[in-house]
Motif scaffolding. Sequence first.
Motif, short mmCIF file in Angstrom:
data_model
loop_
_atom_site.label_atom_id
_atom_site.label_comp_id
_atom_site.label_asym_id
_atom_site.label_seq_id
_atom_site.Cartn_x
_atom_site.Cartn_y
_atom_site.Cartn_z
N LEU A 129 0.86 -1.19 0.00
CA LEU A 129 0.00 0.00 0.00
C LEU A 129 0.89 1.22 0.00
N PHE A 130 0.32 2.32 -0.40
CA PHE A 130 1.03 3.59 -0.39
C PHE A 130 0.26 4.55 0.51
N THR A 131 0.98 5.33 1.27
CA THR A 131 0.37 6.38 2.08
C THR A 131 1.44 7.41 2.41
N GLU A 132 1.02 8.52 2.95
CA GLU A 132 1.95 9.56 3.34
C GLU A 132 2.33 9.38 4.81
N HIS A 133 3.54 9.85 5.16
CA HIS A 133 4.05 9.68 6.52
C HIS A 133 3.25 10.46 7.57
N TYR A 134 2.50 11.46 7.18
CA TYR A 134 1.75 12.27 8.14
C TYR A 134 0.34 11.73 8.41
N ARG A 135 -0.07 10.69 7.73
CA ARG A 135 -1.39 10.09 7.97
C ARG A 135 -1.25 9.07 9.11
N LEU A 136 -1.08 9.61 10.31
CA LEU A 136 -0.75 8.77 11.46
C LEU A 136 -1.85 7.77 11.80
N ALA A 137 -3.11 8.17 11.72
CA ALA A 137 -4.19 7.23 12.04
C ALA A 137 -4.16 6.04 11.08
N ALA A 138 -3.95 6.30 9.80
CA ALA A 138 -3.88 5.22 8.82
C ALA A 138 -2.64 4.36 9.06
N LEU A 139 -1.51 4.98 9.32
CA LEU A 139 -0.28 4.22 9.57
C LEU A 139 -0.43 3.32 10.79
N ASN A 140 -1.12 3.82 11.80
CA ASN A 140 -1.34 3.01 12.99
C ASN A 140 -2.16 1.76 12.67
N ILE A 141 -3.17 1.92 11.82
CA ILE A 141 -3.98 0.76 11.38
C ILE A 141 -3.08 -0.24 10.67
N TYR A 142 -2.31 0.22 9.71
CA TYR A 142 -1.49 -0.68 8.90
C TYR A 142 -0.46 -1.42 9.76
N LEU A 143 0.19 -0.69 10.64
CA LEU A 143 1.18 -1.32 11.52
C LEU A 143 0.53 -2.33 12.46
#
Length: 181
Positions: A129-143
Amino acid sequence: MVWPASRLTQPPPVVLSSGYCLRTYRPGDEARFFEVMALAGWSGWDETKLKPWLYRIVPQGWFMVVTAADDLIVATAMATHDHTWRRPFSGEVGWVAGDPAHKGRGLGTAVVAAVTGRFIEIGYPSIHLFTEHYRLAALNIYLRLGYLPLLYRPEMFDLWQDVCAALKRPFTPQRWPTAPA
């Protein structure tokens, strides 16, 4: 971000809060999908913008979380085929969005887990997947689901250290030999 090859037989569980159901796309969902995309900050979605994505969605790969009471779409994600000459059979988790009125109920997690599970079910050997580093809520889901950052440039280590610190998650770097093409 990438789904680890070691987990290609282990789909993440799809967990839904009470009052919600998971289903795939049905004709006529487009209007509400456009609304959810706009509510999530992805403006400009219409039939023209959607059309090229429709050709890439794998069969039964466009997921919606809906309210159980009235089938209102409140979260969505697409399982899209993303081939390149390097990776001709790669799947991309795409266009994850949710209605902010339903925030905090794990709906984004549910649709991403469903997409990941669909790719695993149909045998995709590479999921990203691709996302930006500042989308913390999304990054938290993915991690939390098990995705790992693709650290293919030295400066990404510092960036991901900052992301993990902001999310109060441990930073466990891994390297991949090549970037996605």
